[in-house]
Design an enzyme around this catalytic site. Structure first.
Site, PDB file in Angstrom:
ATOM      1  N   GLY A 177      85.137  51.687  22.259  1.00 30.55           N
ATOM      2  CA  GLY A 177      84.049  52.610  21.917  1.00 30.55           C
ATOM      3  C   GLY A 177      84.667  53.953  21.576  1.00 30.55           C
ATOM      4  O   GLY A 177      85.779  54.027  21.042  1.00 30.55           O
ATOM      5  N   ARG A 178      83.954  55.005  21.929  1.00 30.35           N
ATOM      6  CA  ARG A 178      84.414  56.360  21.565  1.00 30.35           C
ATOM      7  C   ARG A 178      85.746  56.706  22.222  1.00 30.35           C
ATOM      8  O   ARG A 178      86.681  57.153  21.565  1.00 30.35           O
ATOM      9  CB  ARG A 178      83.360  57.377  21.978  1.00 30.35           C
ATOM     10  CG  ARG A 178      82.050  57.256  21.223  1.00 30.35           C
ATOM     11  CD  ARG A 178      81.029  58.127  21.929  1.00 30.35           C
ATOM     12  NE  ARG A 178      79.851  58.378  21.145  1.00 30.35           N
ATOM     13  CZ  ARG A 178      78.709  57.715  21.282  1.00 30.35           C
ATOM     14  NH1 ARG A 178      78.610  56.723  22.137  1.00 30.35           N
ATOM     15  NH2 ARG A 178      77.654  58.034  20.545  1.00 30.35           N
ATOM     16  N   ILE A 179      85.839  56.514  23.551  1.00 30.52           N
ATOM     17  CA  ILE A 179      87.062  56.930  24.260  1.00 30.52           C
ATOM     18  C   ILE A 179      88.213  55.983  23.921  1.00 30.52           C
ATOM     19  O   ILE A 179      89.337  56.420  23.665  1.00 30.52           O
ATOM     20  CB  ILE A 179      86.811  56.984  25.789  1.00 30.52           C
ATOM     21  CG1 ILE A 179      85.679  57.973  26.099  1.00 30.52           C
ATOM     22  CG2 ILE A 179      88.081  57.386  26.531  1.00 30.52           C
ATOM     23  CD1 ILE A 179      85.170  57.925  27.546  1.00 30.52           C
ATOM     24  N   ARG A 197      82.649  43.662  22.924  1.00 32.55           N
ATOM     25  CA  ARG A 197      81.539  42.760  22.610  1.00 32.55           C
ATOM     26  C   ARG A 197      81.322  42.687  21.101  1.00 32.55           C
ATOM     27  O   ARG A 197      81.135  41.631  20.529  1.00 32.55           O
ATOM     28  CB  ARG A 197      80.247  43.255  23.276  1.00 32.55           C
ATOM     29  CG  ARG A 197      80.073  42.759  24.677  1.00 32.55           C
ATOM     30  CD  ARG A 197      78.949  43.484  25.327  1.00 32.55           C
ATOM     31  NE  ARG A 197      79.146  44.940  25.232  1.00 32.55           N
ATOM     32  CZ  ARG A 197      78.391  45.839  25.833  1.00 32.55           C
ATOM     33  NH1 ARG A 197      77.367  45.468  26.547  1.00 32.55           N
ATOM     34  NH2 ARG A 197      78.645  47.127  25.725  1.00 32.55           N
ATOM     35  N   THR A 243      90.688  54.100  33.125  1.00 29.86           N
ATOM     36  CA  THR A 243      90.046  55.421  33.223  1.00 29.86           C
ATOM     37  C   THR A 243      88.526  55.283  33.096  1.00 29.86           C
ATOM     38  O   THR A 243      87.836  56.262  32.833  1.00 29.86           O
ATOM     39  CB  THR A 243      90.547  56.382  32.105  1.00 29.86           C
ATOM     40  OG1 THR A 243      90.377  55.744  30.839  1.00 29.86           O
ATOM     41  CG2 THR A 243      92.001  56.776  32.302  1.00 29.86           C
ATOM     42  N   SER A 244      88.012  54.037  33.267  1.00 29.52           N
ATOM     43  CA  SER A 244      86.557  53.872  33.069  1.00 29.52           C
ATOM     44  C   SER A 244      85.827  53.870  34.410  1.00 29.52           C
ATOM     45  O   SER A 244      85.291  54.907  34.824  1.00 29.52           O
ATOM     46  CB  SER A 244      86.264  52.606  32.263  1.00 29.52           C
ATOM     47  OG  SER A 244      86.536  51.443  33.007  1.00 29.52           O
ATOM     48  N   ARG A 245      85.841  52.753  35.101  1.00 30.46           N
ATOM     49  CA  ARG A 245      85.241  52.671  36.429  1.00 30.46           C
ATOM     50  C   ARG A 245      86.106  51.753  37.284  1.00 30.46           C
ATOM     51  O   ARG A 245      86.534  50.680  36.822  1.00 30.46           O
ATOM     52  CB  ARG A 245      83.819  52.092  36.356  1.00 30.46           C
ATOM     53  CG  ARG A 245      82.767  53.036  35.791  1.00 30.46           C
ATOM     54  CD  ARG A 245      82.463  54.197  36.746  1.00 30.46           C
ATOM     55  NE  ARG A 245      81.433  55.083  36.230  1.00 30.46           N
ATOM     56  CZ  ARG A 245      81.654  56.171  35.479  1.00 30.46           C
ATOM     57  NH1 ARG A 245      82.882  56.519  35.159  1.00 30.46           N
ATOM     58  NH2 ARG A 245      80.649  56.922  35.065  1.00 30.46           N
ATOM     59  N   GLU A 292      86.057  54.907  45.660  1.00 30.31           N
ATOM     60  CA  GLU A 292      86.439  56.313  45.508  1.00 30.31           C
ATOM     61  C   GLU A 292      85.835  57.075  46.676  1.00 30.31           C
ATOM     62  O   GLU A 292      84.651  56.883  46.956  1.00 30.31           O
ATOM     63  CB  GLU A 292      85.924  56.875  44.186  1.00 30.31           C
ATOM     64  CG  GLU A 292      86.756  56.366  43.021  1.00 30.31           C
ATOM     65  CD  GLU A 292      86.285  56.859  41.660  1.00 30.31           C
ATOM     66  OE1 GLU A 292      85.380  57.722  41.599  1.00 30.31           O
ATOM     67  OE2 GLU A 292      86.811  56.358  40.659  1.00 30.31           O
ATOM     68  N   HIS A 303      89.699  60.664  39.480  1.00 28.72           N
ATOM     69  CA  HIS A 303      88.547  60.629  38.555  1.00 28.72           C
ATOM     70  C   HIS A 303      88.379  61.976  37.830  1.00 28.72           C
ATOM     71  O   HIS A 303      87.351  62.650  37.968  1.00 28.72           O
ATOM     72  CB  HIS A 303      87.269  60.261  39.327  1.00 28.72           C
ATOM     73  CG  HIS A 303      86.203  59.664  38.445  1.00 28.72           C
ATOM     74  ND1 HIS A 303      85.399  58.648  38.832  1.00 28.72           N
ATOM     75  CD2 HIS A 303      85.808  59.964  37.178  1.00 28.72           C
ATOM     76  CE1 HIS A 303      84.558  58.332  37.861  1.00 28.72           C
ATOM     77  NE2 HIS A 303      84.799  59.129  36.837  1.00 28.72           N
ATOM     78  N   ILE A 304      89.422  62.336  37.058  1.00 30.50           N
ATOM     79  CA  ILE A 304      89.397  63.642  36.364  1.00 30.50           C
ATOM     80  C   ILE A 304      89.275  63.493  34.852  1.00 30.50           C
ATOM     81  O   ILE A 304      89.541  64.432  34.106  1.00 30.50           O
ATOM     82  CB  ILE A 304      90.658  64.489  36.668  1.00 30.50           C
ATOM     83  CG1 ILE A 304      91.938  63.698  36.345  1.00 30.50           C
ATOM     84  CG2 ILE A 304      90.649  64.989  38.102  1.00 30.50           C
ATOM     85  CD1 ILE A 304      93.159  64.586  36.132  1.00 30.50           C
ATOM     86  N   GLY A 305      88.859  62.300  34.388  1.00 28.55           N
ATOM     87  CA  GLY A 305      88.787  62.065  32.938  1.00 28.55           C
ATOM     88  C   GLY A 305      88.110  63.191  32.173  1.00 28.55           C
ATOM     89  O   GLY A 305      88.638  63.693  31.180  1.00 28.55           O
TER      90      GLY A 305
HETATM   91  C1  GLV Z   1      82.631  60.111  34.084  1.00 35.84           C
HETATM   92  O1  GLV Z   1      83.164  59.279  34.741  1.00 35.84           O
HETATM   93  C2  GLV Z   1      81.630  59.846  33.100  1.00 35.84           C
HETATM   94  O2  GLV Z   1      81.101  58.716  33.047  1.00 35.84           O
HETATM   95  O3  GLV Z   1      81.300  60.763  32.344  1.00 35.84           O
END
Ligand code: GLV
Length: 331
Positions: free
Chosen positions: A156-158, A179, A237-239, A268, A287-289
């Site tokens: 996706g975007r990220i 998907r 870096t997602s969940r 977390e 969790h500093i994305g």
């Molecule tokens: C951070 O984890 C977000 O979903 O923006």
């Protein structure tokens, strides 16, 4: 009478400013941590709209007490804390804040990839502990990234920004599993769609950028790691819920994969005794994305604009369940 917006945590001031200028009555939860379930329900009962954070559990229990809300604007791109199906049933639009945090989050994935490939956090700590004595010709060796294969799970975007960074910096070959096909990424980056198994088997670096859902929960487990290259680096870096952390620890201990970089963990916060924190080829962040001034200001602005625009026109610029807008309570 002006509409009341509850912001469930102190966020950048721009949200409050925009809402106040637009005539909303804003109240902000000023506690140091997330509201408890009871506090959230009690305060949300008195509001018309909510700016929520990932730590707020917005589930059927919440909706049965606060089904009167007109809109919930999440201060995040992810919204796995919200039961979107239930919101949709009740005709409540859910906003989120994509795009403004894509660069910041991709930077964390990109940074973790480099840090892990050269064991940087671990080696930093050896100096801090007084353990580094001299230059070692055969020790502290990392692996290089140039020309390697990057596998993106969730293009996706990220994921696209991460792929672009890796292509530009290291001319990496980009493969992805998603998907839906991402034709823009295929055209711009030469990215190639592969099956999930092929992604596991072919990636030198596998970076997760998907949502957390029933389909992705625990997807990166023992079986998945067993299919990866022994030299592979796993980045998430997602969940944290997308990977099985115990299986990841074992995959690293048994050298089933080479390294891992996590900005998200499960649970977390990660406990300070977690073995991942002392492994040479692992780097963990809290969790500093999206934690840059620019991204957080952008998120606050989008969350406010989602609410303002909704009351103005019935439209929510970034809406995860747009099907409710046609039948909004406000039409
Ligand atoms: C951070 O984890 C977000 O979903 O923006």
């Amino acid at each position: 009478m002006s509409k009341k917006v509850l912001i469930t945590r102190i966020i950048p001031a721009i949200a409050n400013e925009l809402l106040t200028q637009a005539g909303f009555e804003v109240s902000v939860w000023e506690g140091t941590g997330a509201m408890t379930r009871a506090e959230l329900i009690e305060r949300a009962r008195q509001a018309d709209a909510l700016i929520s954070l990932g730590a707020n559990k917005i589930d059927t229990h919440f909706f049965s007490a606060c089904g009167h809300l007109d809109i919930i604007a999440q201060f995040a791109v992810g919204y796995d804390n919200i039961d979107v199906d239930e919101a949709t049933k009740r005709g409540i639009p859910i906003g989120n804040t994509p795009d403004v945090l894509s660069d910041a989050t991709a930077d964390v994935a990109f940074g973790l990839m480099i840090v892990v490939s050269r064991k940087m956090f671990y080696l930093h700590n050896t100096i801090a502990k007084g353990e580094w004595k001299q230059f070692e010709p055969l020790k502290n060796l990392g692996i290089e990234l140039y020309g390697k294969t990057l596998g993106i799970f969730g293009m996706g975007r990220i994921g696209s920004v991460m792929a672009q960074r890796c292509k530009g910096a290291y001319n990496m070959k980009i493969i992805y599993n998603n998907r839906n096909r991402n034709e823009a990424a295929e055209k711009r980056l030469g990215a190639q769609w592969v099956s999930f198994d092929e992604l596991l088997q072919q990636s030198d670096v596998l970076s997760v950028h998907s949502v957390l859902s029933a389909e992705t929960r625990g997807l990166f487990d023992k079986n998945a790691y067993a299919k990866m290259k022994r030299s592979a680096i796993f980045i998430n870096t997602s969940r944290g819920g997308v990977h099985n952390e115990q299986d990841l620890i074992e995959a690293l201990q048994t050298q089933t994969i080479w390294g891992a970089g996590l900005d998200v963990t499960n649970p977390e916060p990660m406990q300070s005794t977690n073995p991942l924190l002392s492994m040479p080829n692992v780097a963990v962040l809290p969790h500093i994305g999206s934690a840059t001034v620019e991204a957080r200001n952008g998120m606050a602005r989008l969350a406010a604009e989602n609410i303002i625009e909704f009351y103005k026109s019935g439209n929510v610029p970034y809406c995860v369940n747009p099907e409710v807008l046609k039948r909004s309570k406000h039409e």
